[in-house]
Design a protein around this motif. Sequence first.
Motif: not given
Length: 566
Positions: A217-225, A494-509
Amino acid sequence: MLLRAAPYGVLILLLVPLLGGLLGTLLPAFGYLPALGGDHFSLAPWRQLLAWPGLGKALGLSLWTGLAATLLSFLLAQFALAMLVASPWLRRLTLLTAPIIAIPHAAIAVGLLFLLSPSGWILRLLSPGITGFQRPPDWLIIGDAWGLSLILGLVIKELPYLLFMSLAALSQLPAERSLMVARSLGQTRLSAWFRAILPQLYPHLRLPLMAVLAFSLSVVDMALILGPNTPSTLAVQVLRWFSDPDLDFRYLASAGASLLTLVMLTSLAIWLLAERLVRHLGGGFLAWGVHRPRPWGRWLERASAIPAWVAVLLGMMALVPLAVWSLARRWRFPDALPSRWSLARWQQQAEALGEAWVNTLVLAAVACGISLVLVLASLEKEARFGRRLPRRGTELLKYLPLIVPQASFLFGFQVMALSLGLANSGLGRWGLVVWAHLLYVLPYSFIALTLAYQRFDPRLVQTAQSLGQGPWRIFWRIKLPLLSPAIWAALGIGVAVSVTQYLPTLLLGGGRIETLAVETVGRAAGGDRRVLAVFALCQAVLPFVALLLAGLIPRLQFWNRRGVWS
């Protein structure tokens, strides 16, 4: 004391961003944001949101794509399991799905873009011999108004996850015996599965299904592409409002994020109501006697696993054009392969790629290290001193970040961090991004390590204690070596999960921390497919390598003790 405090520290790390983020989103939604002059409550943001012309379509698209992708992923997984369980083909399917789980959502979306678009690889392979096309057709495949390409991408990504969750739950059930009894009573494989196995299996899948639904319902990266774009889903539109240079749009964005939370709750309610309805109506189906299927019914049953195979094969095929496009210099339609090859794009993007690699690895290493320490401390505390907190409530709280839509609280978390001055420095931004990654790395680390701790033989500890060994010596010399495979698995996941984080990295960074996820989604808006392929391929390879190493290191570490890693 530190060991006893670990579970409480985990809950604080998870609940502070969630509750603070939801509050930081809800208050501006009602006009209260003192930093922008909003010092009184108002319904103006909601009136502005309701007046936005595309709201109805955005809401409908979010509900349609989220519910359809979740239901399709669940049904395809169950059809595949029903037909392939207790057969060697199930192992082959799971081997194919394992890499897809590791590949980030954005990389899968880019691969599907290169595979299914009118100038994509599939039409190149069929042209001009079969299709007769000399130029790409004017077909709207990617970014269609119904969101079908987005649903396909979500199904390809979530189907392997639900397959693995189902297999993990089946290991705790007498599945083969129940299936054998049902088959001996004359049931077909599909009927036996849905009558005898699924009623036992479904309660174990309720939480993973909620996580899949919330994400869809809340996916952003796939929806943008993959689209749709005019209008987009509500989560994408909320991101655009938050990214608008006009700060007054923050009120509108907060109202949209709050509405997204209501949409998620509504979807969960719809799902749970449908669950009850199926349970009520399914009683007659379970009690219905055996009937001899028609010949066409047998063929349909045998073909019921084919859609799952097609989805998995599409996911694997999506990786191929990433590699080809990253090395292509000239690739005209309808050529199946480039006429000229080059490393020029890799050389041109070396600096940006190196920075994104380093940032991604640093974030993943710090988040996984902190997560591993906290999870091991929490589980060790429970093993030594027992559980003080209620199991059911704490388990739900641990996995709450996977259920709450990112857009619903990350914007508020950003507002809270800015209000407290936590993002005023580079170090503060890095700390916030690590904290945001922990929200998603911690739950998966608990999933990877909890079962290993529960299966640990307590007699080993008792034997060591009878020999005069202290608890910490037992932990370092006995527990850690025997838990090493699960620890490496938790680090790889954990590495696989961290690498996928788009919205948290974009907003908080604040857009200042460039990672592979941020670069991949950002480059998708550009026109150079070669550059996009370079970043998407790197993002796809990194989690795969991490999980591969997580499986190989215990084998090398205990090469002469097969019982430790097998």
